[in-house]
Design a protein around this motif. Structure first.
Motif, PDB file in Angstrom:
ATOM      1  N   VAL A  61       0.884  -1.153   0.000  1.00  0.00           N
ATOM      2  CA  VAL A  61       0.000   0.000   0.000  1.00  0.00           C
ATOM      3  C   VAL A  61       0.922   1.202   0.000  1.00  0.00           C
ATOM      4  N   ALA A  62       0.996   1.896  -1.133  1.00  0.00           N
ATOM      5  CA  ALA A  62       1.981   2.955  -1.214  1.00  0.00           C
ATOM      6  C   ALA A  62       1.412   4.279  -1.668  1.00  0.00           C
ATOM      7  N   TYR A  63       0.416   4.289  -2.551  1.00  0.00           N
ATOM      8  CA  TYR A  63      -0.004   5.540  -3.137  1.00  0.00           C
ATOM      9  C   TYR A  63      -1.486   5.755  -2.977  1.00  0.00           C
ATOM     10  N   VAL A  64      -1.817   6.986  -2.698  1.00  0.00           N
ATOM     11  CA  VAL A  64      -3.219   7.349  -2.586  1.00  0.00           C
ATOM     12  C   VAL A  64      -3.652   8.108  -3.828  1.00  0.00           C
ATOM     13  N   HIS A  65      -2.773   8.969  -4.323  1.00  0.00           N
ATOM     14  CA  HIS A  65      -3.160   9.846  -5.410  1.00  0.00           C
ATOM     15  C   HIS A  65      -2.502   9.527  -6.752  1.00  0.00           C
ATOM     16  N   ALA A  66      -1.626   8.569  -6.806  1.00  0.00           N
ATOM     17  CA  ALA A  66      -0.937   8.275  -8.061  1.00  0.00           C
ATOM     18  C   ALA A  66      -1.893   7.622  -9.045  1.00  0.00           C
ATOM     19  N   GLU A  67      -1.802   8.033 -10.303  1.00  0.00           N
ATOM     20  CA  GLU A  67      -2.614   7.425 -11.344  1.00  0.00           C
ATOM     21  C   GLU A  67      -2.083   6.034 -11.657  1.00  0.00           C
ATOM     22  N   GLU A  68      -2.985   5.163 -12.101  1.00  0.00           N
ATOM     23  CA  GLU A  68      -2.530   3.849 -12.517  1.00  0.00           C
ATOM     24  C   GLU A  68      -1.771   3.998 -13.827  1.00  0.00           C
TER      25      GLU A  68
ATOM     26  N   ASP B 251       7.171   3.910 -21.781  1.00  0.00           N
ATOM     27  CA  ASP B 251       6.166   4.729 -21.105  1.00  0.00           C
ATOM     28  C   ASP B 251       5.949   6.081 -21.765  1.00  0.00           C
ATOM     29  N   ASN B 252       6.482   6.239 -22.979  1.00  0.00           N
ATOM     30  CA  ASN B 252       6.221   7.429 -23.798  1.00  0.00           C
ATOM     31  C   ASN B 252       6.633   8.715 -23.087  1.00  0.00           C
ATOM     32  N   ILE B 253       7.890   8.742 -22.610  1.00  0.00           N
ATOM     33  CA  ILE B 253       8.429   9.894 -21.882  1.00  0.00           C
ATOM     34  C   ILE B 253       9.441  10.632 -22.751  1.00  0.00           C
ATOM     35  N   LEU B 254       9.324  11.942 -22.807  1.00  0.00           N
ATOM     36  CA  LEU B 254      10.308  12.798 -23.463  1.00  0.00           C
ATOM     37  C   LEU B 254      11.112  13.517 -22.380  1.00  0.00           C
ATOM     38  N   THR B 255      12.350  13.910 -22.696  1.00  0.00           N
ATOM     39  CA  THR B 255      13.209  14.558 -21.709  1.00  0.00           C
ATOM     40  C   THR B 255      13.587  15.961 -22.153  1.00  0.00           C
ATOM     41  N   ASP B 256      13.415  16.907 -21.254  1.00  0.00           N
ATOM     42  CA  ASP B 256      13.862  18.287 -21.468  1.00  0.00           C
ATOM     43  C   ASP B 256      15.248  18.400 -20.831  1.00  0.00           C
ATOM     44  N   SER B 257      16.276  18.394 -21.662  1.00  0.00           N
ATOM     45  CA  SER B 257      17.646  18.358 -21.144  1.00  0.00           C
ATOM     46  C   SER B 257      18.089  19.676 -20.520  1.00  0.00           C
ATOM     47  N   ALA B 258      17.306  20.730 -20.663  1.00  0.00           N
ATOM     48  CA  ALA B 258      17.686  22.042 -20.113  1.00  0.00           C
ATOM     49  C   ALA B 258      17.047  22.325 -18.755  1.00  0.00           C
ATOM     50  N   ASN B 259      16.098  21.489 -18.333  1.00  0.00           N
ATOM     51  CA  ASN B 259      15.365  21.788 -17.105  1.00  0.00           C
ATOM     52  C   ASN B 259      15.247  20.554 -16.222  1.00  0.00           C
ATOM     53  N   SER B 260      15.034  20.779 -14.938  1.00  0.00           N
ATOM     54  CA  SER B 260      14.844  19.680 -13.993  1.00  0.00           C
ATOM     55  C   SER B 260      13.640  19.978 -13.106  1.00  0.00           C
ATOM     56  N   PHE B 261      13.074  18.930 -12.531  1.00  0.00           N
ATOM     57  CA  PHE B 261      11.932  19.020 -11.623  1.00  0.00           C
ATOM     58  C   PHE B 261      10.778  19.822 -12.230  1.00  0.00           C
ATOM     59  N   ILE B 262      10.366  19.407 -13.421  1.00  0.00           N
ATOM     60  CA  ILE B 262       9.271  20.114 -14.097  1.00  0.00           C
ATOM     61  C   ILE B 262       7.984  19.292 -14.125  1.00  0.00           C
ATOM     62  N   ALA B 263       7.955  18.138 -13.476  1.00  0.00           N
ATOM     63  CA  ALA B 263       6.749  17.305 -13.447  1.00  0.00           C
ATOM     64  C   ALA B 263       5.575  18.101 -12.896  1.00  0.00           C
ATOM     65  N   GLN B 264       4.430  17.966 -13.542  1.00  0.00           N
ATOM     66  CA  GLN B 264       3.245  18.710 -13.139  1.00  0.00           C
ATOM     67  C   GLN B 264       2.545  18.088 -11.938  1.00  0.00           C
ATOM     68  N   LYS B 265       2.762  16.785 -11.715  1.00  0.00           N
ATOM     69  CA  LYS B 265       2.127  16.097 -10.588  1.00  0.00           C
ATOM     70  C   LYS B 265       3.191  15.509  -9.686  1.00  0.00           C
ATOM     71  N   GLU B 266       2.846  15.305  -8.426  1.00  0.00           N
ATOM     72  CA  GLU B 266       3.772  14.724  -7.462  1.00  0.00           C
ATOM     73  C   GLU B 266       3.277  13.356  -7.016  1.00  0.00           C
ATOM     74  N   CYS B 267       4.177  12.591  -6.432  1.00  0.00           N
ATOM     75  CA  CYS B 267       3.853  11.285  -5.871  1.00  0.00           C
ATOM     76  C   CYS B 267       3.895  11.387  -4.355  1.00  0.00           C
ATOM     77  N   ASP B 268       3.022  10.644  -3.689  1.00  0.00           N
ATOM     78  CA  ASP B 268       3.059  10.602  -2.233  1.00  0.00           C
ATOM     79  C   ASP B 268       4.350   9.929  -1.783  1.00  0.00           C
ATOM     80  N   TYR B 269       4.909  10.390  -0.662  1.00  0.00           N
ATOM     81  CA  TYR B 269       6.134   9.789  -0.138  1.00  0.00           C
ATOM     82  C   TYR B 269       6.123   9.872   1.381  1.00  0.00           C
ATOM     83  N   SER B 270       7.000   9.090   1.994  1.00  0.00           N
ATOM     84  CA  SER B 270       7.101   9.066   3.456  1.00  0.00           C
ATOM     85  C   SER B 270       8.302   9.873   3.915  1.00  0.00           C
ATOM     86  N   THR B 271       8.276  10.258   5.187  1.00  0.00           N
ATOM     87  CA  THR B 271       9.444  10.911   5.776  1.00  0.00           C
ATOM     88  C   THR B 271      10.465   9.839   6.161  1.00  0.00           C
TER      89      THR B 271
END
Length: 198
Positions: free
Chosen positions: A17-24, A167-187
């Motif tokens: 049981v890891a994610y509450v809001h992550a899309e399948e 998974d049909n991912i493209l990479t922007d080599s000039a920028n980092s941390f541009i994801a529009q959504k976040e994943c739940d994580y633990s401390t």
């Protein structure tokens, strides 16, 4: 004193049981190409461990930081046991109660395949490859990770072309941390409290 969190639910193959809001995850043909930065946060699906990942089109197979890699047999199949010391890359959010150096996660996985890596100016290296689920940009994916000591690298996770293609991912080599959504994580403190296997 080091805290060794051996994740029994992973080892026994129980559904984590890891994610509450992550899309399948979706099939690549169903997904619109998504552009991510050359560095993004990933969260390992079974532990909610957050790590920095470099998206690298120069590597075919993804890789994960792993130490003390040991082969063993379970039920007639080849498995691998490995550790992920959190002190090697201090990316996990903390409330200041636990030090990263005190937490070492231990995993066991079936060996998907074994590869030989050619290294310039050095002997080739044999690496085990395992399949693991992780969340990036709010979506859960599964890919193959080769296990290798990445303590001397800036990023504990490298995501290669196989993941990006599948998974049909493209990479922007000039920028980092541009994801529009976040994943739940633990401390770090929550991860340190994970049950130790009997």
């Amino acid at each position: 004193m080091k805290i060794l969190a051996l994740l029994s639910s992973l080892l026994l193959g129980l559904a984590p049981v890891a994610y509450v809001h992550a899309e399948e995850s979706k099939q690549p043909s169903d997904r619109v190409p998504e552009t991510l930065g050359f560095v993004e946060w990933v969260v390992m699906n079974d532990t909610m461990l957050r790590l920095k990942a470099r998206l690298d089109t120069g590597a075919k197979t993804s890789s994960l930081h792993a130490t003390n890699v040991e082969e063993f047999t379970r039920g007639g199949e080849e498995w691998v046991r490995f550790q992920l010391p959190l002190g090697d890359h201090e990316d996990q959010p903390t409330e200041g109660e636990v030090d990263h150096d005190e937490v070492v996660l231990e995993f066991e996985r079936p060996i998907h395949r074994t590869i030989r890596i050619k290294r310039k100016g050095a002997d080739s290296q044999r690496r085990h490859v395992v399949k693991m689920e992780f969340c990036i940009a709010g979506t859960v994916h599964e890919t193959q990770f080769s296990l290798t000591d990445r303590s001397n690298f800036s990023y504990p996770v490298l995501l290669g072309r196989r993941f990006m293609r599948d998974d049909n991912i493209l990479t922007d080599s000039a920028n980092s941390f541009i994801a529009q959504k976040e994943c739940d994580y633990s401390t770090l403190e929550e991860i340190a409290k994970l049950d130790v296997a009997e």
